[in-house]
Motif scaffolding. Structure first.
Motif, short mmCIF file in Angstrom:
data_model
loop_
_atom_site.label_atom_id
_atom_site.label_comp_id
_atom_site.label_asym_id
_atom_site.label_seq_id
_atom_site.Cartn_x
_atom_site.Cartn_y
_atom_site.Cartn_z
N HIS A 69 0.97 -1.11 0.10
CA HIS A 69 0.07 0.03 -0.06
C HIS A 69 1.00 1.22 0.11
CE1 HIS A 69 -3.16 2.68 0.90
NE2 HIS A 69 -2.89 2.98 2.05
N ASP A 70 0.91 1.86 -1.17
CA ASP A 70 1.65 2.94 -1.36
C ASP A 70 1.29 4.33 -1.57
OD1 ASP A 70 1.27 2.21 -3.83
OD2 ASP A 70 3.58 1.66 -4.51
N ALA A 71 0.04 4.28 -1.83
CA ALA A 71 -0.73 5.55 -2.27
C ALA A 71 -1.27 6.51 -1.05
CB ALA A 71 -2.17 5.12 -3.14
N GLY A 72 -1.09 5.90 -0.11
CA GLY A 72 -1.42 6.68 1.10
C GLY A 72 -3.17 6.94 1.41
N SER A 73 -3.55 7.90 2.02
CA SER A 73 -5.16 8.34 2.12
C SER A 73 -5.26 8.51 0.64
CB SER A 73 -5.25 9.36 3.07
OG SER A 73 -6.39 9.84 3.07
N MET A 74 -6.96 8.27 0.63
CA MET A 74 -7.58 8.54 -0.62
C MET A 74 -8.33 9.82 -0.49
SD MET A 74 -6.97 6.11 -2.63
CE MET A 74 -5.21 6.26 -2.01
N ILE A 75 -8.19 10.49 0.61
CA ILE A 75 -9.08 11.96 0.82
C ILE A 75 -8.56 12.73 -0.19
CG2 ILE A 75 -9.51 13.77 2.19
CD1 ILE A 75 -9.71 11.82 4.56
N SER A 76 -7.11 12.98 -0.48
CA SER A 76 -6.93 14.05 -1.29
C SER A 76 -7.26 13.60 -3.03
CB SER A 76 -5.16 14.01 -1.35
OG SER A 76 -4.70 12.71 -1.80
N TYR A 77 -7.35 12.29 -3.22
CA TYR A 77 -7.57 11.77 -4.37
C TYR A 77 -9.01 12.08 -4.77
CZ TYR A 77 -3.60 8.74 -5.11
OH TYR A 77 -2.17 8.36 -5.44
N HIS A 78 -9.93 11.91 -3.80
CA HIS A 78 -11.39 12.27 -3.87
C HIS A 78 -11.61 13.75 -4.19
CE1 HIS A 78 -12.90 8.12 -3.03
NE2 HIS A 78 -12.29 8.21 -1.98
N LYS A 79 -10.88 14.61 -3.27
CA LYS A 79 -10.99 15.93 -3.59
C LYS A 79 -10.58 16.31 -4.93
CE LYS A 79 -10.66 17.71 1.34
NZ LYS A 79 -9.48 18.32 2.06
N ASN A 80 -9.41 15.89 -5.34
CA ASN A 80 -9.09 16.53 -6.77
C ASN A 80 -9.98 15.96 -7.65
OD1 ASN A 80 -6.62 17.38 -5.75
ND2 ASN A 80 -5.44 15.62 -5.86
N LEU A 81 -10.45 14.76 -7.86
CA LEU A 81 -11.63 14.20 -8.59
C LEU A 81 -12.75 14.98 -8.67
CD1 LEU A 81 -10.22 10.60 -8.39
CD2 LEU A 81 -10.06 11.73 -10.40
N THR A 82 -13.29 15.04 -7.68
CA THR A 82 -14.47 15.70 -7.44
C THR A 82 -14.28 17.26 -7.77
OG1 THR A 82 -14.24 16.04 -5.07
CG2 THR A 82 -15.46 14.34 -5.67
N SER A 83 -13.33 17.94 -7.41
CA SER A 83 -13.33 19.42 -7.78
C SER A 83 -13.13 19.46 -9.21
CB SER A 83 -11.91 19.81 -7.02
OG SER A 83 -10.94 19.27 -7.38
N SER A 84 -12.82 18.27 -9.97
CA SER A 84 -12.29 18.47 -11.53
C SER A 84 -13.46 18.00 -12.20
CB SER A 84 -11.22 17.35 -11.74
OG SER A 84 -9.99 17.65 -11.17
N GLY A 85 -14.83 17.98 -11.52
CA GLY A 85 -15.80 17.62 -12.11
C GLY A 85 -16.36 16.12 -12.62
N TYR A 86 -15.99 15.11 -11.74
CA TYR A 86 -16.17 13.88 -11.86
C TYR A 86 -17.10 13.22 -10.79
CZ TYR A 86 -12.69 13.76 -15.24
OH TYR A 86 -11.79 14.04 -16.41
N ARG A 87 -18.28 12.69 -11.14
CA ARG A 87 -19.28 12.37 -10.29
C ARG A 87 -18.76 10.89 -9.43
NH1 ARG A 87 -23.90 9.77 -12.86
NH2 ARG A 87 -25.01 10.69 -11.11
N VAL A 88 -19.13 11.11 -8.07
CA VAL A 88 -18.84 10.06 -7.07
C VAL A 88 -20.01 9.75 -6.30
CG1 VAL A 88 -17.32 9.57 -5.28
CG2 VAL A 88 -16.44 10.96 -7.21
N LEU A 89 -20.20 8.29 -6.17
CA LEU A 89 -21.08 7.55 -5.34
C LEU A 89 -20.41 6.89 -4.38
CD1 LEU A 89 -24.05 6.91 -4.24
CD2 LEU A 89 -24.08 5.22 -5.96
#
Length: 497
Positions: free
Chosen positions: A394-414
């Motif tokens: 496991h080398d990607a760390g927390s996913m919170i920054s990933y979710h923030k970047n993707l949602t702020s870029s206009g991608y839908r998330v459920l």
């Protein structure tokens, strides 16, 4: 055995006002990947099915296996969804066989026979085309002739899955215009956002074919060690599994942080709580653990009554409380997931016994020679098992920054949670979704399926949604198939859930 031939596909390329016919090779023609029949199923497929390999170049190459069920509704317009199971190290045939695949599997009526397949009325292929991918290499039917390739991590897995998709869309160019989504559960809480991030980078870089990526969904997924690790105690208290006194004592001694043992006193109260919860089914607290005399014998070191497959493990540990068919299908034991090497289920089995394990039907069916030939699984892939031992980091760390970047870029998330899962409790997922700080645009309310309340939902700005499924465990579509198809289809169609 899978059939391969070199096939040339064509596209138009314009250079300095001149039109040229561009030819490029595809590894296997889709018609050669067509699944024409499946042992155990008598009837007509509701849509076209394809399966086979996409080969990633290397020395030696890596062969990633997929099963593709085309949408039964409107394949030209319906979304294409990539499904990923977790583990890490577990095959996505888990989702195909036990959750939302085109078929329901019934045990063979006579010993030594194949399972009987029936059409699944709640298959996700009713409304979308689904790619079930065995990833990373070494999982399921995905293989390399050099098993030293079976060393993986989050970032490498995301990069290789992105390459798989690019090559897959080259083989199936008719689907490049369809909306594309990623979905997965459990450890795919890591797989999905990391892959989504790589896809977005590829789109921005103009890498072709351009993937028409729209968003992703994650079910009972690990995300962040702090939030996931502190979720169990509040969940157990809210579900009436531990007393008020235990909860209050833990709050005081651990200061609300149940992820790290901040003191000996904190460690002791958490140990006390874990012992109270020890014999519950962590993947669904409502389901039995199938404890039996055989399980008690295992706890006492007597394995004479167990099947040979258990005896060969050489384990004398305490039976692990899990439900039927659960063998590494979820994040092992409890969240959180920490940085570094992750122990696989087969590795954990050296210390504990899973007496209620029953993945028999999938194992029998997928190791049958006729089935493997029908789905073009190469013999070189070896015996299929639901989960395998991998050296996985496991080398990607927390996913919170990933979710923030993707949602702020206009991608839908459920983000959805079965609300009776104690492995990755909804309390932690609810907490981290709130922590993103997005405005609530549709406040917490029930959602319905078949006229009944099926769970609760809260919608945020940036097209970000958190949803619970009432009474479901860790693998939501297995427990609540009708409800799962409902929220899946409504979300894809942008209808109110």
């Amino acid at each position: 055995m899978a059939m391969h031939k070199l096939v040339l596909s064509q596209s138009l390329m314009i250079i300095s006002g001149c039109v040229f016919l561009q030819l490029y090779p595809l590894e296997a023609a889709p018609e050669l990947s067509l699944v024409r029949s499946l042992p155990g199923f008598e009837g007509t497929f509701p849509s076209k099915h394809y399966s086979g390999y996409v080969t990633l170049e290397g020395i030696p190459p890596k062969n990633l296996f997929y099963y593709f069920a085309v949408s039964e509704k409107d394949p030209v317009r319906d979304p294409v969804v990539l499904w990923l199971n977790g583990g890490p190290g577990c095959s996505s045939f888990d989702g195909f066989v036990y959750e939302h695949g085109p078929f329901n599997f019934e045990a063979a009526k006579e010993e030594g026979g194949l399972p009987v397949l029936h059409l699944n009325p709640y298959s996700w292929s009713k409304v979308a085309s689904i790619i079930y991918l065995d990833s990373p290499v070494g999982v399921g039917f995905s293989y390399s002739v050099n098993t030293s390739n079976y060393v993986n991590g989050d970032l490498q897995t995301a990069a290789e899955t992105h390459l798989f998709l690019l090559k897959w869309f080259e083989q199936f160019p008719e689907f490049t215009a369809n909306p594309f989504y990623i979905a997965g559960e459990s450890y795919a809480g890591i797989y999905v956002p990391t892959l989504a991030s790589d896809i977005v980078k590829g789109i921005k870089a103009g890498i072709k074919p351009i993937i028409n990526f729209k968003g992703y969904m994650v079910g009972n997924g690990v995300c962040d060690p702090e939030f996931d690790g502190s979720a169990l105690v509040p969940f157990a208290h809210g579900m009436g599994l531990i007393s008020d006194n235990m909860f209050k004592e833990a709050e005081v001694l651990c200061k609300g942080n149940y992820h790290k043992f901040i003191s000996i006193d904190c460690q002791q109260i958490l140990y006390k709580i874990f012992m109270v919860l020890d014999e519950l089914n962590i993947y669904d607290i409502l389901e039995p653990c199938f404890h039996s005399r055989e399980a008690d014998d295992v706890a006492n070191g007597n394995t004479t009554l167990l099947p040979q497959s258990f005896k060969q493990l050489g384990s004398t540990g305490r039976p692990l409380a899990v439900r039927k068919r659960m063998f590494g299908r979820a994040w092992p034991f409890r969240a959180p997931v920490e940085d570094g090497i992750i122990p696989s289920w087969p590795q954990l089995m050296r210390k504990v016994i899973v007496p209620c394990m029953d993945d028999v039907q999938a194992t029998i069916w997928l190791n049958n020679d006729a089935v493997r030939e029908a789905i073009h699984a190469n013999p070189e892939s070896g015996n299929w098992s639901l989960c395998v031992s991998l050296l996985y980091i496991h080398d990607a760390g927390s996913m919170i920054s990933y979710h923030k970047n993707l949602t702020s870029s206009g991608y839908r998330v459920l983000i959805y949670s079965g609300d009776h899962d104690m492995c990755v409790p909804f309390t932690g997922t609810q907490a981290w979704t709130q922590s993103l700080g997005y405005e609530v645009v549709d406040e917490w309310r029930p959602w319905k399926s078949n006229g009944q309340i099926a769970g609760f939902i809260q919608e945020y700005s940036n097209d970000f949604t958190f949803l619970t499924v009432k009474g479901a465990g860790h693998t939501v579509p297995e427990y609540k198939p009708r409800e799962s198809l409902d929220f899946f289809s409504r979300w894809l169609e942008r209808k109110q859930i």
